[in-house]
Write a protein that holds these residues in place. Structure first.
Motif, mmCIF file in Angstrom:
data_model
loop_
_atom_site.group_PDB
_atom_site.id
_atom_site.type_symbol
_atom_site.label_atom_id
_atom_site.label_comp_id
_atom_site.label_asym_id
_atom_site.label_seq_id
_atom_site.Cartn_x
_atom_site.Cartn_y
_atom_site.Cartn_z
ATOM 1 N N LEU A 80 0.914 -1.119 -0.140
ATOM 2 C CA LEU A 80 0.060 -0.070 0.188
ATOM 3 C C LEU A 80 1.028 1.222 0.148
ATOM 4 N N ASN A 81 2.026 1.276 0.911
ATOM 5 C CA ASN A 81 2.703 2.357 0.893
ATOM 6 C C ASN A 81 3.669 2.524 -0.559
ATOM 7 N N ALA A 82 3.669 1.578 -1.032
ATOM 8 C CA ALA A 82 4.679 1.458 -2.508
ATOM 9 C C ALA A 82 3.478 2.166 -3.578
ATOM 10 N N VAL A 83 2.294 2.025 -3.400
ATOM 11 C CA VAL A 83 1.347 2.820 -4.327
ATOM 12 C C VAL A 83 1.101 4.250 -4.000
ATOM 13 N N ASN A 84 1.164 4.453 -2.712
ATOM 14 C CA ASN A 84 1.012 5.691 -2.134
ATOM 15 C C ASN A 84 2.217 6.491 -2.627
ATOM 16 N N LEU A 85 3.416 5.892 -2.579
ATOM 17 C CA LEU A 85 4.498 6.668 -3.115
ATOM 18 C C LEU A 85 4.519 7.041 -4.417
ATOM 19 N N LEU A 86 3.740 6.088 -5.344
ATOM 20 C CA LEU A 86 3.597 6.572 -6.639
ATOM 21 C C LEU A 86 2.590 7.509 -6.917
ATOM 22 N N PHE A 87 1.474 7.737 -5.984
ATOM 23 C CA PHE A 87 0.423 8.769 -6.222
ATOM 24 C C PHE A 87 1.239 9.907 -5.776
ATOM 25 N N VAL A 88 2.038 10.146 -4.924
ATOM 26 C CA VAL A 88 2.721 11.274 -4.354
ATOM 27 C C VAL A 88 3.540 11.732 -5.477
ATOM 28 N N ALA A 89 4.113 11.030 -6.036
ATOM 29 C CA ALA A 89 5.387 11.223 -6.958
ATOM 30 C C ALA A 89 4.693 11.587 -8.085
ATOM 31 N N PHE A 90 3.518 10.971 -8.634
ATOM 32 C CA PHE A 90 3.050 11.410 -10.164
ATOM 33 C C PHE A 90 2.400 12.855 -9.621
ATOM 34 N N SER A 91 1.752 12.987 -8.566
ATOM 35 C CA SER A 91 0.699 14.137 -8.093
ATOM 36 C C SER A 91 1.742 15.272 -8.322
ATOM 37 N N THR A 92 3.080 15.070 -7.736
ATOM 38 C CA THR A 92 4.025 16.181 -7.811
ATOM 39 C C THR A 92 4.543 16.394 -9.061
ATOM 40 N N TYR A 93 4.727 15.502 -9.921
ATOM 41 C CA TYR A 93 5.088 15.509 -11.380
ATOM 42 C C TYR A 93 4.151 16.388 -12.142
ATOM 43 N N HIS A 94 2.902 16.129 -11.844
ATOM 44 C CA HIS A 94 2.002 16.905 -12.848
ATOM 45 C C HIS A 94 1.385 18.094 -12.040
ATOM 46 N N GLN A 95 2.097 18.391 -11.079
ATOM 47 C CA GLN A 95 1.594 19.609 -10.083
ATOM 48 C C GLN A 95 0.165 19.727 -9.807
ATOM 49 N N ASP A 96 -0.321 18.655 -9.332
ATOM 50 C CA ASP A 96 -1.817 18.426 -9.054
ATOM 51 C C ASP A 96 -1.923 17.729 -7.457
ATOM 52 N N ALA A 97 -2.698 18.312 -6.768
ATOM 53 C CA ALA A 97 -2.806 17.854 -5.408
ATOM 54 C C ALA A 97 -3.630 16.691 -5.184
ATOM 55 N N GLU A 98 -4.455 16.238 -6.152
ATOM 56 C CA GLU A 98 -5.430 15.388 -6.096
ATOM 57 C C GLU A 98 -4.893 14.003 -5.418
ATOM 58 N N GLY A 99 -3.641 13.623 -6.210
ATOM 59 C CA GLY A 99 -3.037 12.434 -5.644
ATOM 60 C C GLY A 99 -2.602 12.579 -4.103
ATOM 61 N N GLN A 100 -2.054 13.474 -3.658
ATOM 62 C CA GLN A 100 -1.867 13.578 -2.422
ATOM 63 C C GLN A 100 -3.009 13.553 -1.471
ATOM 64 N N VAL A 101 -4.137 14.216 -1.872
ATOM 65 C CA VAL A 101 -5.246 13.986 -1.079
ATOM 66 C C VAL A 101 -5.724 12.518 -0.906
ATOM 67 N N PHE A 102 -5.616 11.859 -2.064
ATOM 68 C CA PHE A 102 -5.857 10.535 -2.118
ATOM 69 C C PHE A 102 -5.262 9.975 -1.009
ATOM 70 N N VAL A 103 -3.855 9.838 -1.261
ATOM 71 C CA VAL A 103 -2.993 9.404 -0.157
ATOM 72 C C VAL A 103 -3.449 9.448 1.337
ATOM 73 N N PHE A 104 -3.678 10.719 1.665
ATOM 74 C CA PHE A 104 -4.188 11.160 2.805
ATOM 75 C C PHE A 104 -5.314 10.225 3.482
ATOM 76 N N PHE A 105 -6.317 10.115 2.705
ATOM 77 C CA PHE A 105 -7.419 9.168 2.861
ATOM 78 C C PHE A 105 -7.109 7.799 2.914
ATOM 79 N N SER A 106 -6.159 7.361 2.014
ATOM 80 C CA SER A 106 -5.767 6.051 1.959
ATOM 81 C C SER A 106 -4.950 5.631 3.212
ATOM 82 N N MET A 107 -4.111 6.456 3.633
ATOM 83 C CA MET A 107 -3.394 6.327 4.885
ATOM 84 C C MET A 107 -4.641 6.027 6.208
ATOM 85 N N ALA A 108 -5.505 6.994 6.213
ATOM 86 C CA ALA A 108 -6.436 6.942 7.340
ATOM 87 C C ALA A 108 -7.068 5.542 7.114
#
Length: 106
Positions: free
Chosen positions: A45-73
């Motif tokens: 799960l953390n590997a997938v979250n890492l990819l979400f954050v990396a691609f979110s940062t790459y595309h300069q969009d915060a949606e992936g990081q918000v999804f990771v926040f809820f995924s970790m909860a």
């Protein structure tokens, strides 16, 4: 503004995520201890979250990081429930070996 992905490169994040996910899959498939299986699922799960954050940062969009926040909860709640079930199984059986859990079928 210097982006961290320009320095490190997104491919390194992808490689790290693949390695972490592979370790998790190995742990799920080849280990018999239920706690290690839960830890392996969390690594995946953390590997997938890492990819979400990396691609979110790459595309300069915060949606992936918000999804990771809820995924970790949700993952934290999953761990709490999973460990409570394991404690209950250990009290009844005396072991958390996955091979012995098949005896719980009705």
């Amino acid at each position: 503004m210097n982006n961290i992905l320009n320095e490190i490169g997104i491919e390194n994040y992808i490689y790290l995520a693949v390695i972490l996910f592979s370790i998790g899959v190995f742990g799920v498939l080849y280990r018999r201890n239920a706690i290690i299986v839960f830890m392996s699922i969390e690594i995946m799960l953390n590997a997938v979250n890492l990819l979400f954050v990396a691609f979110s940062t790459y595309h300069q969009d915060a949606e992936g990081q918000v999804f990771v926040f809820f995924s970790m909860a949700v993952a934290a709640a999953e761990v709490a429930v999973g460990l409570a079930i394991l404690v209950s199984v250990f009290r009844n059986i005396g072991s958390i070996d996955i091979g012995k859990l098949k005896n719980l079928k009705g």
